[in-house]
Design a protein around this motif. Sequence first.
Motif, PDB file in Angstrom:
ATOM      1  N   LEU A   1       0.878  -1.171   0.000  1.00 51.15           N
ATOM      2  CA  LEU A   1       0.000   0.000   0.000  1.00 51.15           C
ATOM      3  C   LEU A   1       0.912   1.216   0.000  1.00 51.15           C
ATOM      4  O   LEU A   1       1.565   1.505   0.997  1.00 51.15           O
ATOM      5  CB  LEU A   1      -0.884  -0.010   1.258  1.00 51.15           C
ATOM      6  N   LEU A   2       0.992   1.881  -1.152  1.00 50.54           N
ATOM      7  CA  LEU A   2       1.895   3.022  -1.274  1.00 50.54           C
ATOM      8  C   LEU A   2       1.129   4.324  -1.117  1.00 50.54           C
ATOM      9  O   LEU A   2      -0.038   4.417  -1.485  1.00 50.54           O
ATOM     10  CB  LEU A   2       2.565   3.021  -2.656  1.00 50.54           C
ATOM     11  N   GLY A   3       1.818   5.317  -0.591  1.00 53.16           N
ATOM     12  CA  GLY A   3       1.201   6.634  -0.460  1.00 53.16           C
ATOM     13  C   GLY A   3       2.091   7.532   0.364  1.00 53.16           C
ATOM     14  O   GLY A   3       2.796   7.058   1.244  1.00 53.16           O
ATOM     15  N   GLY A   4       2.024   8.834   0.078  1.00 52.36           N
ATOM     16  CA  GLY A   4       2.864   9.796   0.795  1.00 52.36           C
ATOM     17  C   GLY A   4       2.268  10.144   2.145  1.00 52.36           C
ATOM     18  O   GLY A   4       1.296   9.529   2.599  1.00 52.36           O
ATOM     19  N   ASN A   5       2.833  11.154   2.789  1.00 57.73           N
ATOM     20  CA  ASN A   5       2.334  11.623   4.086  1.00 57.73           C
ATOM     21  C   ASN A   5       0.872  12.032   3.974  1.00 57.73           C
ATOM     22  O   ASN A   5       0.508  12.790   3.069  1.00 57.73           O
ATOM     23  CB  ASN A   5       3.127  12.863   4.539  1.00 57.73           C
ATOM     24  N   GLY A   6       0.076  11.522   4.873  1.00 61.77           N
ATOM     25  CA  GLY A   6      -1.325  11.931   4.920  1.00 61.77           C
ATOM     26  C   GLY A   6      -2.209  11.310   3.849  1.00 61.77           C
ATOM     27  O   GLY A   6      -3.375  11.697   3.689  1.00 61.77           O
ATOM     28  N   ALA A   7      -1.694  10.338   3.108  1.00 56.96           N
ATOM     29  CA  ALA A   7      -2.487   9.704   2.041  1.00 56.96           C
ATOM     30  C   ALA A   7      -3.640   8.890   2.621  1.00 56.96           C
ATOM     31  O   ALA A   7      -4.670   8.696   1.963  1.00 56.96           O
ATOM     32  CB  ALA A   7      -1.599   8.800   1.193  1.00 56.96           C
ATOM     33  N   GLY A   8      -3.459   8.386   3.839  1.00 55.10           N
ATOM     34  CA  GLY A   8      -4.524   7.609   4.475  1.00 55.10           C
ATOM     35  C   GLY A   8      -4.146   6.160   4.758  1.00 55.10           C
ATOM     36  O   GLY A   8      -5.004   5.349   5.117  1.00 55.10           O
ATOM     37  N   LYS A   9      -2.867   5.833   4.649  1.00 55.89           N
ATOM     38  CA  LYS A   9      -2.428   4.440   4.854  1.00 55.89           C
ATOM     39  C   LYS A   9      -2.755   3.945   6.267  1.00 55.89           C
ATOM     40  O   LYS A   9      -3.349   2.882   6.442  1.00 55.89           O
ATOM     41  CB  LYS A   9      -0.905   4.324   4.607  1.00 55.89           C
TER      42      LYS A   9
ATOM     43  N   LEU B   1       1.499  -4.477   3.314  1.00 53.84           N
ATOM     44  CA  LEU B   1       2.611  -3.643   3.755  1.00 53.84           C
ATOM     45  C   LEU B   1       2.439  -2.202   3.288  1.00 53.84           C
ATOM     46  O   LEU B   1       2.449  -1.937   2.079  1.00 53.84           O
ATOM     47  CB  LEU B   1       3.899  -4.230   3.145  1.00 53.84           C
ATOM     48  N   SER B   2       2.281  -1.272   4.232  1.00 54.66           N
ATOM     49  CA  SER B   2       2.192   0.135   3.842  1.00 54.66           C
ATOM     50  C   SER B   2       3.579   0.760   3.879  1.00 54.66           C
ATOM     51  O   SER B   2       4.364   0.498   4.785  1.00 54.66           O
ATOM     52  CB  SER B   2       1.232   0.870   4.783  1.00 54.66           C
ATOM     53  N   GLU B   3       3.884   1.553   2.889  1.00 53.05           N
ATOM     54  CA  GLU B   3       5.206   2.182   2.806  1.00 53.05           C
ATOM     55  C   GLU B   3       5.172   3.494   2.032  1.00 53.05           C
ATOM     56  O   GLU B   3       4.452   3.643   1.057  1.00 53.05           O
ATOM     57  CB  GLU B   3       6.201   1.237   2.089  1.00 53.05           C
ATOM     58  N   GLN B   4       6.014   4.423   2.501  1.00 48.96           N
ATOM     59  CA  GLN B   4       6.357   5.576   1.653  1.00 48.96           C
ATOM     60  C   GLN B   4       7.578   5.204   0.827  1.00 48.96           C
ATOM     61  O   GLN B   4       7.824   5.769  -0.229  1.00 48.96           O
ATOM     62  CB  GLN B   4       6.716   6.784   2.516  1.00 48.96           C
ATOM     63  N   ASN B   5       8.332   4.259   1.360  1.00 50.78           N
ATOM     64  CA  ASN B   5       9.522   3.755   0.673  1.00 50.78           C
ATOM     65  C   ASN B   5       9.073   2.756  -0.407  1.00 50.78           C
ATOM     66  O   ASN B   5       9.079   1.552  -0.202  1.00 50.78           O
ATOM     67  CB  ASN B   5      10.441   3.095   1.698  1.00 50.78           C
ATOM     68  N   ALA B   6       8.658   3.317  -1.551  1.00 47.11           N
ATOM     69  CA  ALA B   6       8.088   2.484  -2.609  1.00 47.11           C
ATOM     70  C   ALA B   6       9.108   1.503  -3.167  1.00 47.11           C
ATOM     71  O   ALA B   6       8.773   0.381  -3.541  1.00 47.11           O
ATOM     72  CB  ALA B   6       7.540   3.364  -3.726  1.00 47.11           C
ATOM     73  N   GLN B   7      10.347   1.927  -3.189  1.00 50.34           N
ATOM     74  CA  GLN B   7      11.419   1.090  -3.741  1.00 50.34           C
ATOM     75  C   GLN B   7      11.431  -0.289  -3.070  1.00 50.34           C
ATOM     76  O   GLN B   7      11.294  -1.317  -3.715  1.00 50.34           O
ATOM     77  CB  GLN B   7      12.756   1.807  -3.501  1.00 50.34           C
TER      78      GLN B   7
ATOM     79  N   HIS C   1      -8.015   8.149  -1.578  1.00 49.37           N
ATOM     80  CA  HIS C   1      -8.560   7.430  -2.741  1.00 49.37           C
ATOM     81  C   HIS C   1      -7.526   6.441  -3.273  1.00 49.37           C
ATOM     82  O   HIS C   1      -6.346   6.792  -3.381  1.00 49.37           O
ATOM     83  CB  HIS C   1      -8.872   8.388  -3.902  1.00 49.37           C
ATOM     84  N   LEU C   2      -7.976   5.260  -3.681  1.00 51.56           N
ATOM     85  CA  LEU C   2      -7.076   4.363  -4.415  1.00 51.56           C
ATOM     86  C   LEU C   2      -7.020   4.880  -5.843  1.00 51.56           C
ATOM     87  O   LEU C   2      -8.043   4.985  -6.506  1.00 51.56           O
ATOM     88  CB  LEU C   2      -7.598   2.922  -4.417  1.00 51.56           C
ATOM     89  N   VAL C   3      -5.819   5.219  -6.296  1.00 54.86           N
ATOM     90  CA  VAL C   3      -5.713   5.832  -7.624  1.00 54.86           C
ATOM     91  C   VAL C   3      -5.072   4.910  -8.650  1.00 54.86           C
ATOM     92  O   VAL C   3      -5.137   5.169  -9.847  1.00 54.86           O
ATOM     93  CB  VAL C   3      -4.935   7.169  -7.575  1.00 54.86           C
ATOM     94  N   LEU C   4      -4.437   3.847  -8.157  1.00 56.83           N
ATOM     95  CA  LEU C   4      -3.716   2.978  -9.074  1.00 56.83           C
ATOM     96  C   LEU C   4      -3.473   1.642  -8.408  1.00 56.83           C
ATOM     97  O   LEU C   4      -3.267   1.582  -7.197  1.00 56.83           O
ATOM     98  CB  LEU C   4      -2.348   3.655  -9.349  1.00 56.83           C
TER      99      LEU C   4
END
Length: 234
Positions: free
Chosen positions: A32-40, A189-195, A211-214
């Motif tokens: 589960l990828l997303g930046g700060n505040g995305a909602g993870k 697994l939620s991460e900002q570290n997409a790599q 929102h799930l965008v992709l």
Amino acid sequence: MLKLTNVTTRIGDHQVIHDVSLHIAHGDIVALLGGNGAGKTSLFRTIVGVLPVSKGKVEFKGEEINHIAAHKIVGKGISLCPEGRQLFPQLPVYKNLMLGAYHRKDKKGIEESLEQVYTLFPRLKERYKQMAGTFSGGEQQMLAVGRAIMSKPDMMLLDEPSMGLAPLVVEGIAEAITKLNKTGMTIFLSEQNAQIALMITRHGYVLENGHLVLDGLSKDLITNEKVKKAYLGT
Ligand SMILES: Nc1ncnc2c1ncn2[C@@H]1O[C@H](COP(=O)(O)OP(=O)(O)OP(=O)(O)O)[C@@H](O)[C@H]1O
Ligand SMILES: [Mg+2]
């Protein structure tokens, strides 16, 4: 195994999760990828019943769980390894681990889980009497994962385990997560570290502003232009 259908979550007047639908099969490993505040974190808290669903449905192993209290959901076989680790710093390693098994009565099974934790993280065995608060960041993350294992989950939700850790330490944690998945445990697994997340998962979802965008296979997301720009810094 886990199915979300049009899940919407509010915190006060603020809608933090919008109409999220997703499905994770038994044994899968999903990011589960997303930046700060995305909602993870909010999405994970919704799944484990800490935040109430205001619309939609959460099903686990075919059972609707969104009306079940958080402390009972862990007994259904789903465990959250929370953001920021949330350990008890004044308690030794061993006691922190045992807190993960508070709802279990099977003494033998608990011993087996403890053995599993110590095999995965020998460091925790070496230091079982040490106060959790004196652990390094990496050791604390091992302990947080270990505590989640102690509940004997079929599915583990890991909220940003790489946060604040040096690359080499992150690699060790990633390796442990892969090993857990190979034992048959389903991983979200939620991460900002997409790599790192896309390296070790099979499938990924991208969350933006609740929102799930992709979503797609992790190996495709790694080369996706939008993902590269937003989450891989390239
Ligand atoms: N207790 C709260 N009260 C009000 N708003 C909240 C609360 N918790 C979260 N939010 C809001 O919900 C949104 C999603 O936050 P969330 O913590 O789920 O994001 P996240 O993707 O986990 O971010 P991060 O990577 O920084 O941990 C944010 O806009 C946040 O401000
Ligand atoms: Mg978070």
